[in-house]
Design a protein around this motif. Structure first.
Motif, mmCIF file in Angstrom:
data_model
loop_
_atom_site.group_PDB
_atom_site.id
_atom_site.type_symbol
_atom_site.label_atom_id
_atom_site.label_comp_id
_atom_site.label_asym_id
_atom_site.label_seq_id
_atom_site.Cartn_x
_atom_site.Cartn_y
_atom_site.Cartn_z
ATOM 1 N N GLU A 48 16.840 22.417 -4.262
ATOM 2 C CA GLU A 48 15.847 23.594 -4.532
ATOM 3 C C GLU A 48 14.412 22.992 -4.337
ATOM 4 O O GLU A 48 13.445 24.030 -4.230
ATOM 5 N N ASP A 49 14.236 21.657 -4.584
ATOM 6 C CA ASP A 49 12.931 21.142 -4.302
ATOM 7 C C ASP A 49 12.616 21.039 -2.870
ATOM 8 O O ASP A 49 11.467 21.000 -2.432
ATOM 9 N N GLU A 50 13.581 20.932 -1.994
ATOM 10 C CA GLU A 50 13.345 20.770 -0.514
ATOM 11 C C GLU A 50 13.078 22.087 0.392
ATOM 12 O O GLU A 50 13.952 23.171 -0.057
ATOM 13 N N GLU A 51 11.817 22.163 0.946
ATOM 14 C CA GLU A 51 11.747 23.322 1.571
ATOM 15 C C GLU A 51 11.889 23.213 3.055
ATOM 16 O O GLU A 51 11.321 22.236 3.684
ATOM 17 N N GLU A 52 12.795 23.973 3.677
ATOM 18 C CA GLU A 52 13.115 23.700 5.226
ATOM 19 C C GLU A 52 12.179 24.669 5.904
ATOM 20 O O GLU A 52 11.819 25.933 5.633
ATOM 21 N N ALA A 53 11.431 24.280 6.936
ATOM 22 C CA ALA A 53 10.603 25.170 7.850
ATOM 23 C C ALA A 53 11.495 26.186 8.600
ATOM 24 O O ALA A 53 12.867 25.776 8.873
ATOM 25 N N GLU A 90 2.924 29.482 7.149
ATOM 26 C CA GLU A 90 3.071 28.888 5.825
ATOM 27 C C GLU A 90 4.507 29.557 5.391
ATOM 28 O O GLU A 90 5.230 29.667 5.792
ATOM 29 N N ASN A 91 4.145 30.372 4.301
ATOM 30 C CA ASN A 91 5.357 31.278 3.679
ATOM 31 C C ASN A 91 5.009 32.580 3.817
ATOM 32 O O ASN A 91 5.535 33.382 3.025
ATOM 33 N N PRO A 123 14.577 32.553 2.151
ATOM 34 C CA PRO A 123 14.236 32.014 0.635
ATOM 35 C C PRO A 123 13.145 32.805 -0.096
ATOM 36 O O PRO A 123 12.343 33.648 0.767
ATOM 37 N N ARG A 125 10.500 32.309 -1.174
ATOM 38 C CA ARG A 125 9.128 31.889 -1.373
ATOM 39 C C ARG A 125 8.371 32.620 -0.119
ATOM 40 O O ARG A 125 7.204 32.581 0.139
ATOM 41 N N PHE A 126 9.042 33.311 0.885
ATOM 42 C CA PHE A 126 8.356 34.150 1.891
ATOM 43 C C PHE A 126 7.970 35.358 1.486
ATOM 44 O O PHE A 126 8.689 36.279 0.956
#
Length: 174
Positions: A48-53, A90-91, A123, A125-126
């Motif tokens: 959950e903490d890892e954000e993949e580009a 970014e997001n 995700p 976050r976008f």
């Protein structure tokens, strides 16, 4: 949907056969509301903490196989979407699409299908911006307003007939 066809003879282009992304994206197999996977569709889940580009080609891979509501062709084949029309910062993901004709009455449905595919696939976050290419539609401002208004999108997705049409665009069923 009305029986009127807005573009009876669209120009159809050859779609690219290669997938731009090395990752398997499963959006086409998922139901609109249920997040269930078949065993063959399981993928490694990130912490959950890892954000993949994510890149432009991965977004294009997600939306290129959406079908046009009027024709048995994909958005890629009709050149409604292309990788250069996607911008990621970014997001924020901005997808610009080009209707096949300036008076296309299916533009909002195409944009809604793109939005639903990306909501299901990316995700949370976008932030998504789905817009008509400037100058390509006679009601560009109204279409863009509809596609990016959360309340209008939510209301549209409460309509069973519209949800079925969007699902048909996403899966290729007619």
């Amino acid at each position: 949907m009305s029986g009127e066809i807005f573009n009876p003879n669209p120009t159809v282009f050859r779609s690219s056969t290669k997938s731009h992304s090395p990752r398997r994206l499963l959006a086409a197999k998922k139901s609109l509301w249920i997040n269930e996977y078949e065993p063959s569709q399981l993928v490694q889940v990130l912490d959950e903490d890892e954000e993949e580009a994510i890149d432009q080609d991965e977004i294009f891979d997600l939306i290129k196989n959406i079908y046009d509501p009027e024709h048995p062709n994909t958005l890629e084949e009709l050149h409604v979407v292309s990788a250069p029309q996607i911008d990621i910062a970014e997001n924020r993901v901005k997808v610009e699409f080009t209707p096949t004709v300036p008076h296309c009455g299916m533009s909002t449905l195409i944009g809604l299908s793109i939005r639903v595919r990306l909501i299901r696939s990316l995700p949370t976050r976008f932030k998504l911006d789905i817009v008509v290419k400037p100058g390509s539609h006679q009601s560009e401002h109204a279409v863009n307003k509809q596609l990016n208004d959360k309340e209008r999108v939510a209301a549209a997705l409460e309509n069973p007939a519209l949800v079925k049409t969007v699902e048909d665009c996403l899966t290729g069923r007619a």
